[in-house]
Motif scaffolding. Structure first.
Motif, PDB file in Angstrom:
ATOM      1  N   SER A 163       0.717  -1.221  -0.084  1.00 27.63           N
ATOM      2  CA  SER A 163      -0.167  -0.015  -0.073  1.00 27.63           C
ATOM      3  C   SER A 163       0.684   1.294  -0.073  1.00 27.63           C
ATOM      4  O   SER A 163       1.923   1.233   0.521  1.00 27.63           O
ATOM      5  CB  SER A 163      -0.985   0.079   1.101  1.00 27.63           C
ATOM      6  N   ASP A 164       0.442   2.223  -0.839  1.00 29.70           N
ATOM      7  CA  ASP A 164       1.052   3.558  -0.886  1.00 29.70           C
ATOM      8  C   ASP A 164       1.215   4.128   0.608  1.00 29.70           C
ATOM      9  O   ASP A 164       2.191   4.776   0.953  1.00 29.70           O
ATOM     10  CB  ASP A 164       0.512   4.619  -1.607  1.00 29.70           C
ATOM     11  N   GLU A 165       0.074   3.786   1.366  1.00 32.20           N
ATOM     12  CA  GLU A 165      -0.121   4.487   2.744  1.00 32.20           C
ATOM     13  C   GLU A 165       1.158   3.964   3.463  1.00 32.20           C
ATOM     14  O   GLU A 165       1.580   4.682   4.439  1.00 32.20           O
ATOM     15  CB  GLU A 165      -1.427   4.076   3.388  1.00 32.20           C
ATOM     16  N   LEU A 166       1.467   2.861   3.532  1.00 36.57           N
ATOM     17  CA  LEU A 166       2.668   2.205   4.200  1.00 36.57           C
ATOM     18  C   LEU A 166       3.898   3.000   3.865  1.00 36.57           C
ATOM     19  O   LEU A 166       4.781   3.303   4.825  1.00 36.57           O
ATOM     20  CB  LEU A 166       2.815   0.624   3.671  1.00 36.57           C
ATOM     21  N   ILE A 167       4.393   3.427   2.728  1.00 36.86           N
ATOM     22  CA  ILE A 167       5.536   4.078   2.367  1.00 36.86           C
ATOM     23  C   ILE A 167       5.473   5.331   2.726  1.00 36.86           C
ATOM     24  O   ILE A 167       6.333   6.074   3.441  1.00 36.86           O
ATOM     25  CB  ILE A 167       5.630   3.872   0.760  1.00 36.86           C
ATOM     26  N   GLU A 168       4.191   6.149   2.660  1.00 33.16           N
ATOM     27  CA  GLU A 168       3.826   7.619   3.133  1.00 33.16           C
ATOM     28  C   GLU A 168       3.885   7.679   4.537  1.00 33.16           C
ATOM     29  O   GLU A 168       4.750   8.441   5.205  1.00 33.16           O
ATOM     30  CB  GLU A 168       2.647   7.923   2.764  1.00 33.16           C
ATOM     31  N   ALA A 169       3.502   6.435   5.288  1.00 34.85           N
ATOM     32  CA  ALA A 169       3.832   6.481   6.576  1.00 34.85           C
ATOM     33  C   ALA A 169       5.207   6.391   7.117  1.00 34.85           C
ATOM     34  O   ALA A 169       5.457   7.084   8.019  1.00 34.85           O
ATOM     35  CB  ALA A 169       3.100   5.028   7.210  1.00 34.85           C
ATOM     36  N   ALA A 170       5.988   5.781   6.452  1.00 33.07           N
ATOM     37  CA  ALA A 170       7.470   5.718   6.567  1.00 33.07           C
ATOM     38  C   ALA A 170       8.161   7.033   6.324  1.00 33.07           C
ATOM     39  O   ALA A 170       8.704   7.426   7.089  1.00 33.07           O
ATOM     40  CB  ALA A 170       8.162   4.493   5.952  1.00 33.07           C
ATOM     41  N   VAL A 171       7.531   7.739   5.436  1.00 31.12           N
ATOM     42  CA  VAL A 171       7.972   9.139   5.028  1.00 31.12           C
ATOM     43  C   VAL A 171       7.681  10.182   6.105  1.00 31.12           C
ATOM     44  O   VAL A 171       8.333  10.751   6.548  1.00 31.12           O
ATOM     45  CB  VAL A 171       7.493   9.393   3.761  1.00 31.12           C
ATOM     46  N   MET A 172       6.418   9.894   6.637  1.00 29.74           N
ATOM     47  CA  MET A 172       5.882  10.831   7.720  1.00 29.74           C
ATOM     48  C   MET A 172       6.604  10.328   9.089  1.00 29.74           C
ATOM     49  O   MET A 172       6.828  11.341   9.796  1.00 29.74           O
ATOM     50  CB  MET A 172       4.325  10.513   7.847  1.00 29.74           C
ATOM     51  N   ASP A 173       7.044   9.192   9.155  1.00 31.05           N
ATOM     52  CA  ASP A 173       7.607   8.734  10.492  1.00 31.05           C
ATOM     53  C   ASP A 173       9.309   9.274  10.547  1.00 31.05           C
ATOM     54  O   ASP A 173       9.926   8.994  11.453  1.00 31.05           O
ATOM     55  CB  ASP A 173       7.624   7.355  10.473  1.00 31.05           C
ATOM     56  N   GLY A 174       9.715  10.038   9.387  1.00 26.81           N
ATOM     57  CA  GLY A 174      11.005  10.620   9.297  1.00 26.81           C
ATOM     58  C   GLY A 174      11.894   9.978   8.557  1.00 26.81           C
ATOM     59  O   GLY A 174      13.051  10.354   8.332  1.00 26.81           O
ATOM     60  N   LEU A 175      11.609   9.012   7.799  1.00 24.76           N
ATOM     61  CA  LEU A 175      12.523   8.418   6.517  1.00 24.76           C
ATOM     62  C   LEU A 175      12.440   8.891   5.442  1.00 24.76           C
ATOM     63  O   LEU A 175      11.263   9.305   5.016  1.00 24.76           O
ATOM     64  CB  LEU A 175      12.119   6.779   6.549  1.00 24.76           C
ATOM     65  N   GLY A 176      13.484   9.346   4.617  1.00 23.15           N
ATOM     66  CA  GLY A 176      13.279   9.734   3.394  1.00 23.15           C
ATOM     67  C   GLY A 176      12.782   8.689   2.303  1.00 23.15           C
ATOM     68  O   GLY A 176      13.025   7.359   3.012  1.00 23.15           O
ATOM     69  N   TYR A 177      12.714   8.877   1.081  1.00 16.57           N
ATOM     70  CA  TYR A 177      12.440   7.531   0.183  1.00 16.57           C
ATOM     71  C   TYR A 177      13.675   6.523   0.286  1.00 16.57           C
ATOM     72  O   TYR A 177      13.189   5.424   0.266  1.00 16.57           O
ATOM     73  CB  TYR A 177      12.085   8.127  -1.277  1.00 16.57           C
ATOM     74  N   GLU A 178      14.824   6.680   0.333  1.00 20.58           N
ATOM     75  CA  GLU A 178      15.956   5.942   0.439  1.00 20.58           C
ATOM     76  C   GLU A 178      15.835   5.084   1.480  1.00 20.58           C
ATOM     77  O   GLU A 178      15.975   3.845   1.432  1.00 20.58           O
ATOM     78  CB  GLU A 178      17.195   6.769   0.529  1.00 20.58           C
ATOM     79  N   ARG A 179      15.683   5.542   2.834  1.00 20.16           N
ATOM     80  CA  ARG A 179      15.608   4.688   3.989  1.00 20.16           C
ATOM     81  C   ARG A 179      14.250   4.008   4.107  1.00 20.16           C
ATOM     82  O   ARG A 179      14.268   2.815   4.583  1.00 20.16           O
ATOM     83  CB  ARG A 179      15.889   5.556   5.156  1.00 20.16           C
ATOM     84  N   THR A 180      13.262   4.594   3.464  1.00 20.54           N
ATOM     85  CA  THR A 180      11.834   3.845   3.271  1.00 20.54           C
ATOM     86  C   THR A 180      12.261   2.429   2.338  1.00 20.54           C
ATOM     87  O   THR A 180      11.695   1.429   3.129  1.00 20.54           O
ATOM     88  CB  THR A 180      10.716   4.911   2.667  1.00 20.54           C
ATOM     89  N   PHE A 181      12.829   2.640   1.329  1.00 19.66           N
ATOM     90  CA  PHE A 181      13.125   1.739   0.681  1.00 19.66           C
ATOM     91  C   PHE A 181      13.936   0.617   1.502  1.00 19.66           C
ATOM     92  O   PHE A 181      13.729  -0.607   1.324  1.00 19.66           O
ATOM     93  CB  PHE A 181      13.922   2.106  -0.599  1.00 19.66           C
TER      94      PHE A 181
END
Lengths: 272, 399
Positions: A163-181
């Motif tokens: 889900s996109d929301e999972l990725i967005e949750a990680a971004v909101m939690d303070g990870l950039g896209y690199e660390r979310t990956f």
């Protein structure tokens, strides 16, 4: 309810003989290899008796250990490249919005339709021009180039299911896209990574053509090495069978390790 | 805590769709503002722009006076609770809640542990800290999502329909828990929902959004009692306000016939064969109505302001309507009576004329009413509560 259950049961029992026949057809060649690997050429001709003669001949004719190592090096290096490229590209195709993403994905996927044989000579010329045909690097690059389109397709499909929301949750939690990956996408895509690893391992390990073309004699893979055992009239079938058995074992081991994830990975995107 | 302001914020997608049009919002420190509206009205897009997950096409978003249009989501210090909860499936409840603090850095391990323990205690999640999200029920997952937001102690919470995946009973329970939690934490919260009951019960103020624009931003009671326009009137309230195309006429003809029982010389609201007198008190409360004498208007009647004439206390001066009854719905504590009004029903701009013939108004009545389906009943109208709207603009006619 009862008729449906009955139908299910009868279907199950009806399928059993078919599955048994399929299993025999698939397993017989393997049994043939095991049986004939433990014979001398004479015992093979008579189809009677067993010995370790074929094994002695194999080890006398081929640097089996070295070639197994070559196969391992080539496999590991190529799969590492395939995984790095396919996971990052798949994530970008599935989760990042940028202009031309669809078209680039289409181009990558269209590479799936290019057969190895058709690009073998052009690739050889290209790699020879940059002096990469006398080391592992040439074969590794060719295997990586051949495996990456399918792997990228599989990874993109897998990431689309997250889900996109999972990725967005990680971004909101303070990870950039690199660390979310790295922290979210990679751990969640382990089944897909396992699938790619197994499929590519089997494909690369068993491949003959690239090994023969792109690797010098000293760095030949076990599959390419086995091909040299067969020299016209003097082929020793038991030695060939023994070599085939040795060469099949790593692929079987890798399959057994990852098979649980493989089944999961192969059914990706088939539903919720 | 933070003050969040949106100034003429617009969002246009590359395909040309405008999801949010010049939206102005100001959320006070510690306030819980609810954005409510139908699906596709732009409320979630507005929330995502505040979070930084969508770029702003024009206008400014500021948090505590600082414009954040170009600030990355992770640097806005805002926590978001998603509709799907978006829990990390490979991490335990504890790790989900501690995730942000761990990766943002700067918080000692012992402090992380303390904050997670506190949040788990508040949300009654202590027994589940080592479980994976898939081992939790919907309500527990929702709590973990809340916990993940709480432990960060952010400047503001953004909640995107966090209760929509729960069953009706659990939703009511969680709604109360969220309200209590927000009040005890005092953290500025913007809450998006399409459920007007949720909006009314949760919000300090509620912004009703339609077609990307705020139709009205007000306290729940204000929205209910004084809707700014037809959209708000029709959207807030369950059952919704009955809207009837009518004409405001000067009385010259004594009311009677199929319409009211009352006499008098005041203005009349006329629709179909029905007439409702407008009392001098109502005219005084709506001075602008004078300008509409002789003009088309839309009449708004809340279901609870229509009652069985037989149950209206003797001596009250409620005008009455005689209407054929189509349906009686028993709800236990109340009864909904659906009465046909035919061609007078207001069906809005997009409404087809053939819908009018099927139209009914709904009255919320005491269960003692004897009104039955198929009969023609006398329904009393609490004339003091009638709402009036401009037929052309849809705006409420007040002062």
């Amino acid at each position: 309810m009862a008729p449906i259950q009955l139908r299910r049961k009868s279907t199950k029992w009806g399928l059993l003989p078919i599955m048994a026949i399929v299993a025999v057809v698939m397993l017989y060649p393997f049994w043939y290899i095991v049986d004939n690997a433990f014979r001398s050429q004479g015992q093979f001709d008579r189809q009677a008796g067993h010995s370790l003669s074929g094994w002695r001949q194999l080890f006398a004719s081929l640097p089996v250990g070295g070639q197994l190592l070559n196969s391992t090096v080539v496999c590991v290096a190529a799969i590492a490249i395939i995984l790095i490229v396919s996971t990052t590209a798949g994530f970008a195709f599935a989760k990042l919005r940028y202009r031309g993403s669809g078209m680039i994905f289409l181009l990558v996927v269209s590479a799936l339709m290019v057969p190895l044989q058709s690009i073998l000579f052009p690739e050889f010329v290209n790699l020879a021009n940059v002096h990469l045909t006398s080391s592992y690097a040439g074969a590794v690059l060719v295997y990586a180039a051949l495996g990456t389109p399918f792997a990228t397709f599989l990874m993109a499909t897998y990431y689309r299911g997250i889900s996109d929301e999972l990725i967005e949750a990680a971004v909101m939690d303070g990870l950039g896209y690199e660390r979310t990956f790295l922290q979210i996408a990679i751990p969640l895509s382990l089944p897909a990574i396992a699938t790619i690893t197994v499929l590519q391992f089997i494909q690369i390990w068993d491949d003959l053509l690239v090994g023969l073309f792109f690797l010098p004699t000293s760095q030949r893979t076990i599959t390419a090495g086995l091909a040299t055992l067969s020299t016209g009239r003097t082929t020793s079938v038991p030695a060939l069978m023994a070599g085939s058995l040795i060469s099949a074992i790593p692929a079987i081991v890798v399959y057994l390790i990852f098979q649980r994830h493989l089944v999961k990975g192969l059914t990706l995107g088939m539903g919720k | 805590m933070a003050r969040i302001e949106l100034d003429a914020v617009t969002k246009q997608f590359p395909d040309g769709t405008t999801a949010v049009r010049s939206l102005d919002l100001a959320v006070g420190d510690g306030e819980l503002l609810v954005l409510v509206g139908p699906s596709g009205c732009g409320k979630t897009t507005a929330l995502r722009m505040i979070a930084g997950l969508e770029e702003v096409s024009s206008g400014t978003i500021s948090i505590d006076g600082e414009t954040v249009n170009d600030v990355e989501p992770r640097h806005r210090d805002i926590a978001m609770v998603f509709q799907s909860y978006a829990l990390y499936p490979h991490l335990s409840v504890y790790d989900n809640m501690a995730f942000s603090l761990k990766y943002r850095g700067g918080v000692a391990k012992a402090e992380i542990k303390r904050r997670v323990a506190d949040a788990a205690r508040i949300l009654e999640l202590e027994p589940y800290l080592q479980r994976k999200p898939r081992q939790l029920s919907g309500g527990q997952r929702q709590r973990v999502a809340m916990g993940r937001a709480i432990v960060r102690q952010p400047r503001a919470f953004l909640m995107d329909e966090p209760l929509s995946n729960l069953d009706a009973k659990l939703r009511v329970q969680m709604r109360a828990e969220i309200a209590q939690l927000q009040r005890s934490l005092g953290t500025t919260t913007i809450y998006v929902t399409h459920d007007q009951t949720e909006a009314m019960t949760l919000g300090t103020r509620v912004a009703v959004i339609s077609a990307g624009q705020a139709q009205q931003i007000a306290a729940p009671q204000e929205l209910y009692r004084r809707p700014a326009n037809l959209f708000v009137a029709g959207f807030i309230g369950s059952p919704p306000m009955n809207l009837i195309d009518a004409r405001l006429e000067r009385s010259g003809v004594a009311p009677g016939g199929a319409g009211g029982r009352l006499g008098g010389d005041g203005p009349l609201v006329v629709f179909g064969q029905h007439r409702l007198p407008v009392s001098p008190e109502v005219m005084r409360g709506h001075p602008a109505l004078e300008q509409y004498l002789g003009a088309d208007i839309v009449l708004g009647l809340r279901p609870e302001h229509l009652n069985d004439a037989a149950l209206v206390p003797a001596g009250s001066s409620w005008p009455v309507l005689e209407l054929p009854i189509r349906l009686r719905e028993e709800l236990g504590s109340e009864v909904h009576i659906h009465a046909a009004i035919g061609s007078a029903a207001h069906v809005g701009d997009g409404g087809a004329d053939d819908l009018r013939s099927l139209a009914t108004i709904v009255a919320k009545m005491d269960p003692r009413t004897k009104i039955a389906e198929g009969e023609t009943a006398v329904i009393a109208v609490d004339a003091g509560e009638i709402q009036f709207f401009d037929r052309a603009t849809g705006a409420s006619i007040r002062r």
